[in-house]
Structures are given as structure tokens and as C-alpha cells.
Design an enzyme around this catalytic site. Structure first.
Site, PDB file in Angstrom:
ATOM      1  N   LEU A 195     -19.216 -24.768   9.663  1.00  0.00           N
ATOM      2  CA  LEU A 195     -19.429 -23.813  10.748  1.00  0.00           C
ATOM      3  C   LEU A 195     -18.065 -23.363  11.248  1.00  0.00           C
ATOM      4  CD1 LEU A 195     -22.201 -25.751  12.768  1.00  0.00           C
ATOM      5  CD2 LEU A 195     -22.434 -24.404  10.671  1.00  0.00           C
ATOM      6  N   GLY A 196     -17.743 -22.092  11.035  1.00  0.00           N
ATOM      7  CA  GLY A 196     -16.460 -21.565  11.497  1.00  0.00           C
ATOM      8  C   GLY A 196     -15.478 -21.406  10.355  1.00  0.00           C
TER       9      GLY A 196
ATOM     10  N   GLY B  70     -12.115 -20.053  11.027  1.00  0.00           N
ATOM     11  CA  GLY B  70     -10.830 -19.704  11.630  1.00  0.00           C
ATOM     12  C   GLY B  70      -9.712 -20.377  10.852  1.00  0.00           C
TER      13      GLY B  70
ATOM     14  N   GLY C  96     -10.909 -23.930   9.728  1.00  0.00           N
ATOM     15  CA  GLY C  96     -12.083 -23.836   8.867  1.00  0.00           C
ATOM     16  C   GLY C  96     -11.751 -23.255   7.501  1.00  0.00           C
ATOM     17  N   ALA C  97     -10.932 -22.206   7.491  1.00  0.00           N
ATOM     18  CA  ALA C  97     -10.576 -21.573   6.218  1.00  0.00           C
ATOM     19  C   ALA C  97      -9.796 -22.545   5.333  1.00  0.00           C
ATOM     20  CB  ALA C  97      -9.755 -20.310   6.477  1.00  0.00           C
TER      21      ALA C  97
ATOM     22  N   LYS D  58     -12.440 -30.207  20.687  1.00  0.00           N
ATOM     23  CA  LYS D  58     -12.023 -31.101  21.777  1.00  0.00           C
ATOM     24  C   LYS D  58     -12.684 -30.747  23.099  1.00  0.00           C
ATOM     25  CE  LYS D  58      -7.715 -28.557  21.550  1.00  0.00           C
ATOM     26  NZ  LYS D  58      -7.685 -28.260  20.117  1.00  0.00           N
TER      27      LYS D  58
ATOM     28  N   VAL E 198      -8.011 -34.616  18.329  1.00  0.00           N
ATOM     29  CA  VAL E 198      -6.910 -35.217  19.084  1.00  0.00           C
ATOM     30  C   VAL E 198      -5.641 -35.221  18.239  1.00  0.00           C
ATOM     31  CG1 VAL E 198      -6.118 -37.252  20.329  1.00  0.00           C
ATOM     32  CG2 VAL E 198      -8.549 -36.701  20.296  1.00  0.00           C
TER      33      VAL E 198
ATOM     34  N   LYS F 213      -7.938 -33.987  25.379  1.00  0.00           N
ATOM     35  CA  LYS F 213      -7.572 -35.036  24.423  1.00  0.00           C
ATOM     36  C   LYS F 213      -7.445 -36.393  25.108  1.00  0.00           C
ATOM     37  CE  LYS F 213      -5.310 -31.474  21.671  1.00  0.00           C
ATOM     38  NZ  LYS F 213      -4.024 -30.767  21.449  1.00  0.00           N
TER      39      LYS F 213
END
Lengths: 454, 454
Positions: A22-23, A25, A28-29, A116, A143, A216
Site C-alpha cells: 500500500l503506497g 512513495g 514504497g517504490a 509512525k 523509528v 518515535k
């Protein structure tokens, strides 16, 4: 183990694990790229073929930092989750991330997340859902980016008693403070430079006000102290008020100013309003130059752990970035899949200790402060008396004469730099307020906490 | 989870796990103390009561560093192993440790060990026995004491590709080199000081000759590169030949000398005698002062990891000592027991990659060396020619005139300090041999490898 790529004979073909991402960005890429490029090697490590079955995004046509097969993309996250064996959530934000993660966990599917903000808000709910369904949620990437700290805290330190965690957990603010320290730049100039180099966003609020680090601290503090905290439990101060003069004064005294995330055990000191528990805070802090965290430069992160038996440990590395954070996601993924191939569920953190988050009032700390005073008899005595009345003792006091200043005509001026011994935060705050009210104090500047004063 | 100590109602009493401890030296005694003192807290974390059922020792009457109940001690290790659910081996040495660990593993019992010599010799056999019996062997304590490095390497970096591991993995030699660097002491004086303070043993051979670090490199290199190595695969040089002059010359050039354990991926460079694989070595090495490992002082250890996606990570902490090493043992124990309570077996390291250990010949590195030469024309040219003939290029060369020396009557003398660019180790060694044979070279000193030349 079997390696289909090498055509090893006589062993059975490994099963396939279906992975939903999911995602797509920055992080994710990179995760998608690694899953596609390293499929054979990962198959060896996991004992099953990790098959990326789809990537859920909001907009199929958004530009991506990595070229990925078009047919993997979908806007139907729920269908993708339902078709997968394991789900990686890298969308960020509270919703729909929370609902989607719960959908996967409730179906017994392990989830890896780097979210986070979500974990610092709804971590307890997500852990409960994972435990109820006999599965796991892992979040090393949430984190300190690539730095392995969640897993070591969960496993390696599981037989020890952590007393304090001190972390440089935000690369943007560390870059800015490091620039101010090494070049003498002002906060505004260092921020502009960080923005130009891509270390800070156009709206830097979440970083410079400490909110990112506070998430965090809530997550890591919970794991370290076997308790459950949210970002609301974290006392948070950013670095926008740190001046070039503060940085210079700290350097002269042998210190460096860092934005520290702190989670520390607070003992019962007999104050009925202050139970023993854990104080969680994000505050600009003066650290002695010889402290291992003082040598963490640029956008790097580091987490310093003080444990009863292990002593002092430090974990250092890149705190952000697509590929480094993807490495943390992949570590969680491979570890979860290896456990699942081996037949056992993951083991989640334990929150049995349930130590309360305590107010910063009861924390024992030191303050550094700089006073502008008229240079005449009686001044030192007046100031010392206020400290003594509040039960705060002075560790060092340095005085230097200042040139005449038109703002204070006809007065000889002196600057006093005071570092206190450790005292209760509340007593220090009250002392500072009383000092500020003295006739003989023209200005009070550079008020900042000090850790481990030398 | 249930907490019997707190008398939580309505939940079932947790089961008991029977723990056998072999060895009651520095580390073993601390493990026993923690198991007895922290029993309630550990019960919460594990979900079962960890019961120390016995401690096997050679001599019931040996003095211990921690006072422990007399009735726990036994000399019958085999009977103790057979009566336990999990075995902690902290005796050291190859036998009878190996036979006892195999006895436990073959019976399906998880084993925790801190025995680096055994793991660096018979690790493959022990892992195979654990896998065959569906159980696990864990050994965080065998590498870099309290520092969590085995577990992060196994889990957190399991989705990444490690390229290089550089470690300060022996506290004794780091203490000695740090003393030489900060006080200008000779090796002998620094060693004597280390012995006086208990940082070095009466017979310091295993430490100062690099054998202790070599065991750790074999173990950690195997995990990092998913392959299996023994101490025989490690090229090993100690620090007994490092002089105060070497340390001083390194400091002047902006370097510090550390005994580094290195495991690094070696690419195929077209040399048929040099396959691609992993080079494992322990060598005194010059590191730039700004490298994170350069700031590791005293008896502390640190492991620096370079990974494809994560980038540069460092793990820092105490490399030895009873309580710190016991913390690592306890982490392994609690993690193994939590997995076993949760119903799954442990997941061992994977050794599928089977990368060969390569000779140091093909490693690309730099050398620093100091030459004593007559100060006359033609000297530089003769030396430069030898470098060029061997395909080794010079990075920096510094010349300084020396006062007259009775050993070389009637000659003006000069000292040349040369740092090479990176080249194949074999070419560097051949170059140095040829230089040593030149008429114009009166003496060759301070030959030492350089990592990351600035």
C-alpha cells in the site's frame, strides 16, 4: 532450501507468498524495486517465493521515483489486501491506513508498516488486533529509518532492564543544528540550506517543532518500557527558538545542542503528585562533546540506550531516505515470512508493565542559562539567593564584562552563564521564573537543558 | 499475560520453563543472578516462569563472583541437560562444550551459547543439528559482548545485501591502541596498564594476536553473507608489531590505528586465481579520524555495517564484562522462550549463499609506509619507478629531512611517508618487497593498511 533459479533438482518447489504493497512513495517504490530485483535471493532467505501481487495507490498516473510495471498498480486497496498473504503499509497518515491495517490483521495477515503517526496514535489498538488474530504487526521503519532499533529492543534487550533511551530521531533537525554548530549559521539560514538540499520540506513544521521525533519517542518508549504510550504522552519542544548565540555558548562550554528524544524511568521521589513511571520528551538539549551522540552529524540518526546490565549501547545510521527505510521494511518482511514459513506466529511486544507516563515536572535535569546584569555589587548575591531558596545548586558560573549598550545607558554590564546541578524540572522552572523577576536581571537568554553535565 | 506475583485473578497460571546453566564464570554467574532476581518480570515478558533448575560446574567449591544458592550447583552436566527445557552454555572451549550442546540440540532443546571459539570452529555442525531437531541455537553473546549485532544482522538486515562489516571486536586491543594514541605509550607499557586494570589477561596472546577477534569475524561474516566460515578462513595479524612511532605517524596524518575485523564482499576482478567471494581478516588498520569507528575509545566495541540499501550503520557498546555479556545471553533466552511459548520454533540463520572465503591477495586496500633514505637526487625517482612497475599509484608522499644518524655515517637522511591509492593486496605486498630491496632504501617501517583514505 530450494532455489528454483538455480534449478536445484530433487527438492520441492517452494511455495509462494503473496505480498500487497500500500503506497508507492519514496519508500514504497524502493520496496517494490527490491522485491522485484532480489526475488531469487529473497526466495532463498525466506524459503518461499515473495510475490508482489499489487501496489495500491490513490492515483495511477502519479510520477514515481522508480520505474515499476504498470500492471501492478491498483486503486482498490481493499481487494488487494484480501488477495494477499501479507500486507506492507507505506501510505502514512491516520486514515485510511488504520482501517486497512485492521482489515489485514483481522484476517490474520501479518502487517509491516512504517507509519509512525498512526503507531504513535493507535499502536495499542493495532497490537491488540494482531494478538487477537494470532498474527503480527512490525514497524522497524517507523523509528529512525534504516537503523535496527525496534527489533534489538524487542529481542536483544528483552532480558534486560532499560533505564533510559536518548535519541537523535529526526534527520532534518540534526542537519540544521549541525550546520549551526559547524558554520555558525542562524536557524533560518540553516533551515533554508536544509530545504535547498532536500533535507527539509517546504513546510518544515512537523520536523522543527519536534512532532516527528515525538511520534518515535512514543513508539520506542513503549517498547523499551513494556508499556503503551501515545504522542500525547510526550512533552515536546522544537528547535525554532535555538539561536546562533545558544549554539556558540554551548560550544564554548564544551557542549553541542541536539534535539533529543528521551524516554526515561522516573523513580518515586516521595512527591505524591509525581508517581514513578516513564517520562517521554523531545527537547533541545546540551550534550557534552565527548558523548557518543555528540558525534552524530548531518542528517544521520542515532539511538543511545542505557540498560541495567548491557550498560551503554548506541545504534547509528541513516534516519530517512527511500532505500534505507526500505531496508528496514524488508527486514521486517523477511523476518515475518521466515517465521511464518517455519510455522510459528510472530511474537509481538509486551506491554504488561503499564508504567504511567509522568510529567516532565519530576524529571531530574540541569539547566544552562545566560543572564544580562548590571556589573555592580549585590547582583551575584541576589541571584545566588534565589537559587538557594528553590533548592537548586549551581554547578558552574562564568562572568564576563560586556561593552556599554545604548539600551541600558549609564550602566556597566556583565553576562553571567550559569549551569545548574541536577534538580527537579519543576524546581528549575520556578527558579528561572523568580530569576527573571529580579530587578538586577536585565535579560535572561539561552535557557536550555543539559544531559550528562561533565 | 498472567502475572502470578500480582495475583491477577481469572487467568490461568503460566507454565514453567526449566533452564539449565552450564558454567558459572563471570558471565554465567551474572546470568544466574538475573534469572533469580528478575524472575517475576521475566515471567511477564516470556509468558512462562523461567526456572533455573541447576548450574553445572567442574568444581563445586570454586569461588564465584556472585553469591548463588549452593543447592543449584552440580557436576553432572548431562543429567542437568536432560532435565531441562532449554540450555545455556557458558563454559567456553571446544570440549566438552560441543558434545553437551549437541546433546541438548539433538533432544530438541533450544541452546543459548556465548562460546565464540566453538562457534567459529563447529558452527555449521551445531546449526545443522539444531535444524534437524527443529530447534535453535542462539549466540548474541559470542560477538561483541552486549552489543546487539547477531540478531539485527539475522532479522533487521535480512532483506538487504551486506557489502562490508568492519568491527572493533576486541576490547583489550582497543584499550591498548587507544592508550597508545592518547598518551603516546609504547605497546608494552599500554599492555602492562591494561593488565593492571583487568582489561588484559596475564597471557594476552589470544587478544593481542587477534585470535579472539578472528573467531568473531568468522561467526559474524557467515551471518552477514549467508555462508559458513571457520576461524581458518580468517587472515589474522595482531597488534604486537604496532609501535608508538606508527601511532604517532598515523595521528599526524589524520588517522588512528585500530585492530579491525573485516568481512567484505570481493568482486570477481578477472583474476582466475581469485574467485569472487568474501574476504575475512583481522588486521591493524589506519582509519580516518572522522570515521565513526575512530571515536570508539577504551575497551568499547563497535561494528560498522555497509549495506546496499540501509547504507552505513554502526552498533556500539561494551564488548565484554559479566553483566553486559549476560544481557546478551538473556536477550537470546527471552526471545527463544517467547517464540516457544507462542508455539513456533526459532528461525536459524541461512547459509544458502555459500560464498567462498577468498584470499587477502585479491582484496583492494591501501598501504601506508615510511622509508628511511639518503637525501640525494635519484632516490624519489627510483622509488616511484618501483611503484609504477607494479601498477600501484601513490596517493600522498611527505618528505622530511632527518638529523645525521651514527648508523649511517656521512649521509644526509630523509624520511618518506607514502600512502598508496587502493590496489590489490598482492600487488601492494610485491611492491613493498621490491622497495625493501632498493639500495636507496635504508629502512622500511610503519607498514600498515588504510581503510577509507580521505
Amino acid at each position: 532450501m530450494t532455489n528454483p533459479a538455480a534449478g536445484t533438482p530433487a527438492e520441492s518447489t517452494p511455495t509462494t507468498t503473496r505480498i500487497a504493497l500500500l503506497g508507492a512513495g519514496n519508500v514504497g517504490a524502493e520496496v517494490a524495486r527490491i522485491l522485484l530485483e532480489e526475488r531469487d535471493e529473497l526466495t532463498e532467505r525466506i524459503g518461499a517465493v515473495p510475490e508482489l501481487v499489487g501496489i495500491a495507490v490513490r492515483d495511477l498516473d502519479s510520477p514515481r521515483t522508480v520505474e515499476l510495471p504498470r500492471e501492478l498498480f491498483t486503486t482498490d486497496a481493499d481487494a488487494l489486501i484480501d488477495s494477499a498473504d501479507v500486507v506492507i503499509e507505506l501510505t502514512g497518515g491516520l486514515e485510511p491506513a488504520r482501517t486497512r491495517i485492521l482489515r489485514a490483521l483481522n484476517a490474520g495477515k501479518p502487517v509491516i508498516s512504517g507509519n509512525k503517526a498512526l503507531l504513535a496514535r493507535h499502536g495499542a489498538e493495532l497490537h491488540a488486533a494482531a494478538e487477537a488474530a494470532g498474527t503480527s504487526i512490525s514497524y522497524e521503519a517507523a523509528v529512525a529509518g534504516a537503523i535496527p532499533i525496534v527489533r534489538p529492543m524487542l529481542d536483544s534487550l528483552s532480558g534486560d532492564r532499560v533505564n533510559r533511551v536518548l535519541g537523535i530521531m529526526n534527520g532534518t533537525t540534526n542537519y540544521i543544528l549541525d550546520q549551526m554548530d559547524t558554520t555558525g549559521a542562524s536557524f533560518d539560514d540553516a533551515l533554508a540550506e536544509a530545504q535547498r538540499l532536500g533535507f527539509a520540506e517546504a513546510d518544515p513544521t512537523a520536523d522543527v517543532e519536534g512532532h516527528d521525533a515525538a511520534s518515535k519517542v512514543a513508539i520506542l518508549g513503549g517498547i523499551a518500557f513494556h508499556s503503551s504510550y501515545t504522542i500525547d504522552d510526550v512533552y515536546c519542544r522544537g528547535i525554532t527558538g535555538v539561536t546562533a548565540e545558544d549554539v556558540e555558548a554551548a560550544r564554548e562550554a564544551g557542549y553541542v545542542i541536539k534535539l533529543l528524544g528521551v524516554a526515561e524511568r522516573v523513580a518515586d521521589d516521595g512527591d505524591p503528585g509525581q508517581p514513578s513511571g516513564v517520562n517521554l520528551r523531545v527537547v533541545p538539549t546540551m550534550l557534552p562533546r565527548k558523548h557518543p551522540l555528540a558525534g552524530v552529524h548531518g542528517a544521520f540518526n542515532a539511538v543511545f540506550v542505557e540498560a541495567e546490565n548491557a550498560g551503554e549501547l548506541m545504534f547509528y545510521g541513516p534516519g530517512a531516505g527511500g532505500a534505507p527505510t526500505a531496508s528496514a521494511v524488508m527486514g521486517d518482511l523477511v523476518a515475518a515470512l521466515r517465521r511464518s514459513v517455519a510455522g510459528g506466529p510472530g511474537v509481538g511486544p509486551s506491554f504488561h508493565a503499564d508504567l504511567p507516563a509522568t510529567s516532565v515536572d519530576g524529571v531530574r535535569t540541569s539547566f544552562s542559562l545566560t543572564l544580562l546584569c548590571p556589573d555592580r555589587t549585590g547582583v551575584l548575591s541576589a541571584i545566588s539567593t534565589v537559587f538557594a531558596e528553590h533548592g537548586v545548586s549551581i554547578s558552574t558560573m562564568q562572568q564576563r564584562d560586556l561593552p556599554a549598550d545604548d539600551q541600558y545607558p549609564g550602566q556597566r554590564l556583565a553576562e553571567l552563564r550559569i549551569v545548574t546541578h541536577q534538580a527537579r524540572n519543576a524546581d528549575l522552572v520556578n527558579t528561572v521564573e523568580a530569576i527573571r523577576g529580579l530587578d538586577v536581571v536585565l535579560d535572561l537568554r539561552g535557557l536550555i537543558r543539559v544531559e550528562n553535565p561533565s
